[in-house]
Scaffold this active site. Structure first.
Site, PDB file in Angstrom:
ATOM      1  N   ARG A 198     -19.992  21.637   2.829  1.00  0.00           N
ATOM      2  CA  ARG A 198     -19.336  20.331   3.040  1.00  0.00           C
ATOM      3  C   ARG A 198     -19.061  19.603   1.722  1.00  0.00           C
ATOM      4  NH1 ARG A 198     -19.769  22.626   7.336  1.00  0.00           N
ATOM      5  NH2 ARG A 198     -20.132  21.622   9.366  1.00  0.00           N
ATOM      6  N   CYS A 218     -20.278  15.351  13.049  1.00  0.00           N
ATOM      7  CA  CYS A 218     -21.631  15.069  12.565  1.00  0.00           C
ATOM      8  C   CYS A 218     -21.586  13.948  11.529  1.00  0.00           C
ATOM      9  CB  CYS A 218     -22.242  16.333  11.957  1.00  0.00           C
ATOM     10  SG  CYS A 218     -22.750  17.504  13.233  1.00  0.00           S
ATOM     11  N   GLU A 250     -22.199  12.768   6.001  1.00  0.00           N
ATOM     12  CA  GLU A 250     -21.078  13.706   6.011  1.00  0.00           C
ATOM     13  C   GLU A 250     -19.802  12.895   6.241  1.00  0.00           C
ATOM     14  OE1 GLU A 250     -19.185  16.478   9.059  1.00  0.00           O
ATOM     15  OE2 GLU A 250     -20.746  17.719   8.142  1.00  0.00           O
TER      16      GLU A 250
HETATM   17  N1  EPU Z   1     -30.639  20.216  17.901  1.00  0.00           N
HETATM   18  C1  EPU Z   1     -31.512  19.466  18.625  1.00  0.00           C
HETATM   19  N2  EPU Z   1     -31.078  18.271  19.125  1.00  0.00           N
HETATM   20  C2  EPU Z   1     -29.822  17.811  18.943  1.00  0.00           C
HETATM   21  C3  EPU Z   1     -28.929  18.581  18.185  1.00  0.00           C
HETATM   22  C4  EPU Z   1     -29.345  19.795  17.660  1.00  0.00           C
HETATM   23  O1  EPU Z   1     -32.652  19.839  18.812  1.00  0.00           O
HETATM   24  O2  EPU Z   1     -29.515  16.721  19.415  1.00  0.00           O
HETATM   25  C5  EPU Z   1     -31.082  21.522  17.380  1.00  0.00           C
HETATM   26  C6  EPU Z   1     -30.336  22.655  18.086  1.00  0.00           C
HETATM   27  O3  EPU Z   1     -30.974  23.026  19.279  1.00  0.00           O
HETATM   28  C7  EPU Z   1     -30.374  23.744  17.044  1.00  0.00           C
HETATM   29  C8  EPU Z   1     -30.358  22.987  15.722  1.00  0.00           C
HETATM   30  O4  EPU Z   1     -30.736  21.647  16.025  1.00  0.00           O
HETATM   31  O5  EPU Z   1     -31.565  24.467  17.123  1.00  0.00           O
HETATM   32  C9  EPU Z   1     -28.963  23.001  15.062  1.00  0.00           C
HETATM   33  O6  EPU Z   1     -28.027  22.404  15.958  1.00  0.00           O
HETATM   34  P1  EPU Z   1     -26.519  22.918  16.108  1.00  0.00           P
HETATM   35  O7  EPU Z   1     -26.505  24.387  16.325  1.00  0.00           O
HETATM   36  O8  EPU Z   1     -25.841  22.033  17.071  1.00  0.00           O
HETATM   37  O9  EPU Z   1     -25.901  22.757  14.687  1.00  0.00           O
HETATM   38  P2  EPU Z   1     -25.954  21.553  13.667  1.00  0.00           P
HETATM   39  O10 EPU Z   1     -26.664  22.042  12.462  1.00  0.00           O
HETATM   40  O11 EPU Z   1     -26.430  20.304  14.279  1.00  0.00           O
HETATM   41  C10 EPU Z   1     -23.769  22.279  12.426  1.00  0.00           C
HETATM   42  C11 EPU Z   1     -22.641  21.511  11.838  1.00  0.00           C
HETATM   43  C12 EPU Z   1     -21.574  21.241  12.884  1.00  0.00           C
HETATM   44  C13 EPU Z   1     -21.099  22.561  13.460  1.00  0.00           C
HETATM   45  C14 EPU Z   1     -22.309  23.290  14.073  1.00  0.00           C
HETATM   46  C15 EPU Z   1     -21.948  24.659  14.579  1.00  0.00           C
HETATM   47  C16 EPU Z   1     -23.440  20.071  10.067  1.00  0.00           C
HETATM   48  C17 EPU Z   1     -23.898  18.694   9.700  1.00  0.00           C
HETATM   49  N3  EPU Z   1     -23.140  20.246  11.344  1.00  0.00           N
HETATM   50  O12 EPU Z   1     -24.394  21.407  13.375  1.00  0.00           O
HETATM   51  O13 EPU Z   1     -20.490  20.631  12.214  1.00  0.00           O
HETATM   52  O14 EPU Z   1     -20.119  22.337  14.447  1.00  0.00           O
HETATM   53  O15 EPU Z   1     -23.311  23.471  13.057  1.00  0.00           O
HETATM   54  O16 EPU Z   1     -21.753  25.543  13.512  1.00  0.00           O
HETATM   55  O17 EPU Z   1     -23.357  20.941   9.208  1.00  0.00           O
HETATM   56  C18 EPU Z   1     -19.454  18.606  11.563  1.00  0.00           C
HETATM   57  O18 EPU Z   1     -19.410  19.072  10.428  1.00  0.00           O
HETATM   58  O19 EPU Z   1     -19.001  17.470  11.827  1.00  0.00           O
HETATM   59  C19 EPU Z   1     -20.082  19.381  12.615  1.00  0.00           C
HETATM   60  C20 EPU Z   1     -20.199  18.927  13.839  1.00  0.00           C
END
Ligand code: EPU
Length: 302
Positions: A177, A226, A296
């Protein structure tokens, strides 16, 4: 900010720049928050240098808007005008394994257009909202794919040097990012180099990512995606969730019940509500985990 000097208006028209008075940033951003100002739509890349000179001479500050999907803008009459590239009709052209894409092209449409031409590699980006230019700026990514890894060449306007430049992919640093582009660089177009893959195979990947996204993210609600970057080795969403902050709100700004790193404008949230929510959550995470979450979302607050 309003441009009403007749000489300036005539000069803008001569540059093929379309002026819209009093555009609402609440309507131009996915979060649905932001005040009003004049919007200048740029019809020709070649006019950018003259346009910036005009604005400089008239002491009119400006900001460059992509698709408005990762942006939080303050309320009220804004102290700057907005520049935006006009969308072209033919904004993606395929030549072998290379897609020539205009920066104003919609990212999702670009992914599907390339897929239909049997070019894959961007399946994970399918549900990421916004323009290709905006995605490039911040090296948008999802499901293991970041746009930077597909970039062969970028054409940009370097406002600081007042010149058009073409950078090869390996001259640009694409990190999580974050990119080496300067804040005032304007993305104009990009050549993406993509692997050949049968359409049906790409479609399967696209469907899988769509399903994952639908099951974990609050699509269809007003958000900027995010809000925070994930800190190294951790998940901002999980930390916020563990603190039971889902549903926590400041005015109409809510932490999503579905994904805790998405903050929702549930009605008429003001920029102050959203900034207040961001500050509160950041402080709660800092005091519980000792981690300073980095935004972000891009904030235009001056
Ligand atoms: N989780 C929770 N509670 C929540 C959300 C997530 O426990 O409310 C846990 C999930 O169960 C999982 C872990 O946190 O074990 C990671 O969650 P997720 O797979 O949803 O991915 P993320 O790291 O929260 C990132 C990117 C997203 C992208 C997804 C899918 C960032 C900040 N976010 O989210 O990107 O869509 O992976 O690859 O890097 C964005 O950039 O705006 C964005 C949404």
């Amino acid at each position: 900010m309003r441009i009403d000097d007749p000489k300036l208006l005539a000069a803008l028209a001569a540059l093929d720049v379309e002026l819209q008075h009093g555009a609402s940033l609440a309507e131009l951003t996915r979060l649905g928050i932001g005040g009003t100002t004049d919007l200048l739509r740029i019809g020709r890349h070649e006019s950018i240098a003259d346009l910036l000179n005009l604005l400089d001479h008239a002491a009119i500050p400006h900001k460059f808007l992509g698709g408005g999907s990762n942006l939080l803008v303050i309320d009220g009459e804004l102290p700057f005008v907005i520049l935006q590239l006009t969308k072209l009709d033919a904004d993606v052209i395929i030549e072998g394994n290379v897609a020539h894409v205009d920066a104003a092209a919609d990212l999702g449409r670009t992914v599907t257009f390339c897929a239909k031409n049997n070019l894959g590699g961007m399946e994970g980006l399918i549900g990421v909202p916004g323009t290709v230019g905006g995605a490039l700026r911040m090296n948008a990514g999802a499901y293991g794919i970041q746009i930077g890894s597909c970039v062969r060449e970028v054409k940009l306007y370097r406002a600081a040097r007042r010149e058009m430049e073409i950078l090869k992919g390996d001259q640009i640093s694409f990190e999580y990012r974050h990119t080496s582009f300067a804040p005032d660089d304007m993305m104009l177009s990009v050549k993406l180099e993509l692997p050949s893959k049968p359409y049906q195979e790409i479609l399967q990947g696209i469907r899988l990512c769509n399903e994952k996204r639908r099951s974990s993210q609050p699509l269809g609600q007003k958000s900027a995606g995010c809000i925070f970057k994930n800190p190294p080795g951790a998940s901002a969403g999980r930390m916020i969730d563990e603190l039971s902050l889902k549903g926590f709100s400041v005015g109409d700004a809510h932490v999503s019940d579905r994904h805790a790193n998405f903050f929702i404008n549930a009605g008429r949230a003001s920029a102050a509500d959203m900034l207040g929510l961001i500050a509160h959550v950041r402080e709660r995470v800092r005091s519980a985990y000792g981690v300073a979450l980095e935004n972000e979302v891009v904030v235009w607050n001056d």
